[in-house]
Enzyme design. Structure first.
Site, PDB file in Angstrom:
ATOM      1  N   CYS A   1     -20.915  24.746  30.057  1.00 52.26           N
ATOM      2  CA  CYS A   1     -22.143  25.429  30.480  1.00 52.26           C
ATOM      3  C   CYS A   1     -22.533  25.102  31.920  1.00 52.26           C
ATOM      4  O   CYS A   1     -23.497  25.661  32.430  1.00 52.26           O
ATOM      5  CB  CYS A   1     -23.296  25.096  29.532  1.00 52.26           C
ATOM      6  SG  CYS A   1     -23.889  23.408  29.696  1.00 52.26           S
TER       7      CYS A   1
ATOM      8  N   LYS B   1       0.879  -1.171   0.000  1.00 54.34           N
ATOM      9  CA  LYS B   1       0.000   0.000   0.000  1.00 54.34           C
ATOM     10  C   LYS B   1       0.917   1.222   0.000  1.00 54.34           C
ATOM     11  O   LYS B   1       1.629   1.483   0.973  1.00 54.34           O
ATOM     12  CB  LYS B   1      -0.894  -0.012   1.245  1.00 54.34           C
ATOM     13  CG  LYS B   1      -1.848   1.164   1.289  1.00 54.34           C
ATOM     14  CD  LYS B   1      -2.860   0.969   2.406  1.00 54.34           C
ATOM     15  CE  LYS B   1      -3.928   2.037   2.409  1.00 54.34           C
ATOM     16  NZ  LYS B   1      -3.430   3.402   2.511  1.00 54.34           N
TER      17      LYS B   1
END
Ligand code: IVH
Length: 706
Positions: free
Chosen positions: A432, A128
């Site tokens: 928050c 590859k």
């Protein structure tokens, strides 16, 4: 020589000969200048030859050569490359990381093909290549187009650049009339080092690794720069063909080799997974001495008829897999753990590291997955790393493989400080302050702030404008962050109010830093253009947990229109009854996704935000796939019982290829039930509903495959 003859006096033959001579002289001059850094003619002489070439071409346009020097310098469009839609999608590859994955791959193909375990199923195995893929289109033996992969469907037109690469022939013989050759552009190690040295000497850009150098060199607007870069090309695959190349992968590659392409001579035919793994080991052993980068071994089913039967998933072929080499490792210090909050509220721990080079790339952040991972357990609660937890200040092992996000893999306890404390994963959202809770069976702790959480808001907005969703030109993650920070937008509907709110009046987009009259108007136009939008993009853009791009497409095709979709989502709220059953019957929608959809539409704030958005849009109905002449196009088919001539997955893939929708359950929407031996409740339900039921042979007859 005809150079002394005025262009207006040249005969056609003289012009042809002079254009050929000019092409050669100018190419040699370019090589001398760019590649060898040793100019042979002055700039003025070079310019005069180019001018003469252009004048002759202007008088005899039909004589313009495919390798015309006028196409090679300054020919590229000023604003990047033109786009090319690939005739056949350019695929990526699934990955195998160990031998078991390779065995599983072989076993799954055998199941799919109904292939006996004791009968050889041959694969090719080849390196590859770590470069970038390129598709070369030849028509009647001539190179007519070269395109990068891009997003697989559309790439960049780099034809002029590809023509400058030695190992890419511009003319071939013995090829089908239409032949798209695919392969990898790469750079050899010695060429890479020489390039970096010469770039450094010139004060130019140097590259981190050969892959980047290859990509940076191919994607040059001036092809003469590409010409000067030592690129090479390995052919390993193909796209559109006017006729088949061969019966097998191996023969096809050999044909490409015979046509003049460089193919990899480490490609072998393997009959068993043992052979494949043995060849993988052999390639791995040669990795350091190959002279170019590879990052694994690719296995491909050798018989092309079997490849055709196996077909493709959305972005990868079923018949091939990349067996990756193990990741590269390094040790460094964990300086801090930051918590990022994602679109669906997931709290993700990120390791901040003392920077370290891993496989040629400097890594300073890595993922720590989730709180269990930090504590030394996997998602099933089983011990990992021998139960060693990860603490701030620890020496940790970082690894990365290819483009994968770096991970923290291990801890060196011998270097742990005596006072190091176990990491306490936050139970409130750092953004928050809302509670962060972990539901049973979920590996992830989530912020319960929903749309009030600024982090979730921003991530949802970023998702909304992303490519597969609304894809608004000029409105990327950066702009969304800027607008959200300044409270110009808080939810998707606000994007469609930007022009009304900030196109005129006190605060105007055009007056903001980085914006001007033109860019602001361009953005408003791009936003307005997206008011008309396909249903699937809207569904995906909502960013509902578990609802990905593919599922959005399936949902859009199933429901057809926005009205039908939201009506169904409302009707299915009780998670019971026909609308719920129908939702579960959508191919690819399971309980988890269905529940997530229901939750999104059941939450008052979220569903109101969705309504506000829809009111600003003109949502286009989804088209049903229409396959010409197919007897099952547009029909909903259910398979049940045992199929004897094909696997369930194969049956499904075939039906879908013929334009049918395959569902997992029988409902009033079902058009046809294919029932094999052992069919139970579904066959009964179909009879009750009066749905046509046939057996496997009947199905094969129907689709003309018996
Ligand atoms: S075959 C449909 N073979 O790896 C088959 N790909 O990770 C498509 N690659 O996008 C690919 N060497 O750019 C194939 N010998 C090889 C390859 C190879 C490198 C690249 C290719 C692909 C990527 C997927």
């Amino acid at each position: 020589m005809t150079q002394d003859i005025a262009v207006s006096e040249l005969t056609e033959d003289q012009a042809r000969a002079e254009l050929a001579a000019l092409a050669e002289t100018l190419a040699a001059a370019n090589d001398a200048y760019h590649r060898d850094d040793a100019p042979e003619i002055s700039d003025a002489e070079y310019d005069a030859l180019k001018r003469r070439n252009a004048e002759i071409e202007a008088r005899f346009p039909s004589l313009k050569r495919p390798d015309s020097p006028s196409d090679q310098v300054g020919a590229a469009p000023a604003e990047g490359f033109s786009k090319v839609t690939h005739a056949v999608r350019m695929m990526s590859l699934g990955n195998a990381f160990d031998e078991t994955d390779v065995e599983d791959f072989d076993a799954s193909l055998r199941r799919y093909l109904n292939w006996p375990g004791d009968e050889p199923l041959a694969y090719t195995a080849e390196p590859k290549i770590d470069g970038l893929s390129l598709s070369l289109r030849y028509e009647n033996g001539k190179l007519v187009q070269a395109a990068t992969r891009g997003d697989g469907e559309m790439g960049e037109n780099v034809t002029a650049n590809a023509r400058t690469i030695d190992t890419i022939p511009t003319e071939i013989s013995g090829a089908p009339d239409v032949l798209e050759v695919r392969g990898e552009v790469y750079m050899r190690h010695d060429d890479f080092e020489a390039l970096n040295e010469s770039q450094q000497a010139k004060g130019g850009k140097t590259f981190a690794n050969p892959r980047n150098a290859a990509a940076g060199s191919l994607r040059q607007l001036n092809p003469e720069i590409t010409r000067a870069r030592p690129l090479a090309f390995f052919a390993y695959s193909w796209g559109e063909l006017s006729e088949p190349l061969a019966d097998t992968q191996m023969e096809a590659i050999n044909r490409l080799r015979d046509m003049g392409f460089q193919t990899n001579d480490l490609t072998r035919l393997c009959d068993t997974t043992q052979d494949m793994i043995a060849h993988y080991r052999a390639i791995e052993a040669q990795r350091a001495t190959l002279g170019y980068d590879i990052d694994g071994v690719v296995y491909k089913v050798n018989r092309l008829d079997l490849q055709a039967r196996l077909g493709f998933r959305s972005t990868t072929p079923r018949w091939a897999i990349a067996h990756k080499f193990p990741a590269e490792l390094a040790w460094t210090r964990l300086e801090a753990i930051d918590i990022q909050v994602g679109r669906t509220g997931a709290l993700s721990p990120v390791a901040r590291l003392t920077p370290v080079t891993v496989g040629g790339v400097v890594v300073s952040n890595a993922t720590l997955h989730n709180e269990d991972y930090i504590a030394g357990r996997d998602s099933k609660g089983e011990v990992i790393r021998d139960g060693k937890d990860i603490r701030i200040g620890d020496w940790v092992q970082v690894y990365r493989a290819g483009d994968v996000i770096p991970k923290v893999a291990d801890v060196d306890l011998s270097k742990r400080a005596d006072d190091a404390e176990p990491y306490a994963f936050p139970t409130t959202c750092p953004e928050c302050g809302s509670d962060a809770v972990r539901e049973e069976g979920d590996a992830v702790r989530r912020c319960t702030g929903g749309l009030i959480c600024p982090a979730q808001q921003i991530e949802k907005l970023k998702h909304f404008v992303s490519r597969a969703a609304f894809d608004i030109e000029g409105l990327g993650a950066k702009q969304v962050e800027q607008f959200a920070r300044d409270c110009w937008i808080a939810e998707p509907a606000d994007i469609f109010e930007l022009e009304a709110n900030y196109g005129s009046g006190l605060q105007q987009l055009k007056n903001r830093e980085g914006w001007g009259e033109k860019s602001a108007q361009k953005l408003f136009d791009a936003i307005n253009e997206r008011r008309k939008i396909p249903l699937a993009r809207v569904i995906f853009g909502l960013g509902i947990r578990h609802v990905g791009e593919q599922a959005s497409n399936l949902l859009a095709t199933h429901y057809g229109s926005w009205d039908a979709f939201i009506t169904a989502m409302q009707e299915a709220q009780g998670m019971d009854g026909p609308a719920w059953d129908d939702l579960l019957g959508v191919d690819g929608v399971g309980q988890v996704m269905a529940a997530s959809l229901i939750a999104a539409f059941g939450q008052e704030a979220e569903s109101a935000a969705i309504d506000r958005l829809a009111a600003k849009l003109s949502i286009q109905d989804a088209e049903k796939p229409q396959i010409e002449g197919s007897p099952v196009a547009g029909k909903t088919v259910v398979f049940t019982g045992t199929l004897e001539k094909m696997t369930r997955a194969e049956a499904k893939a075939r039906a879908e290829a013929l334009g049918a929708k395959v569902s997992g359950s029988v409902s009033s929407k079902t058009d046809l039930l294919v029932a094999g031996p052992g069919a139970g409740s579904k066959a009964k339900k179909a009879t009750e509903l009066g749905i046509e039921t046939i057996d496997e042979d009947g199905w094969l007859d129907l689709i003309g495959a018996s």
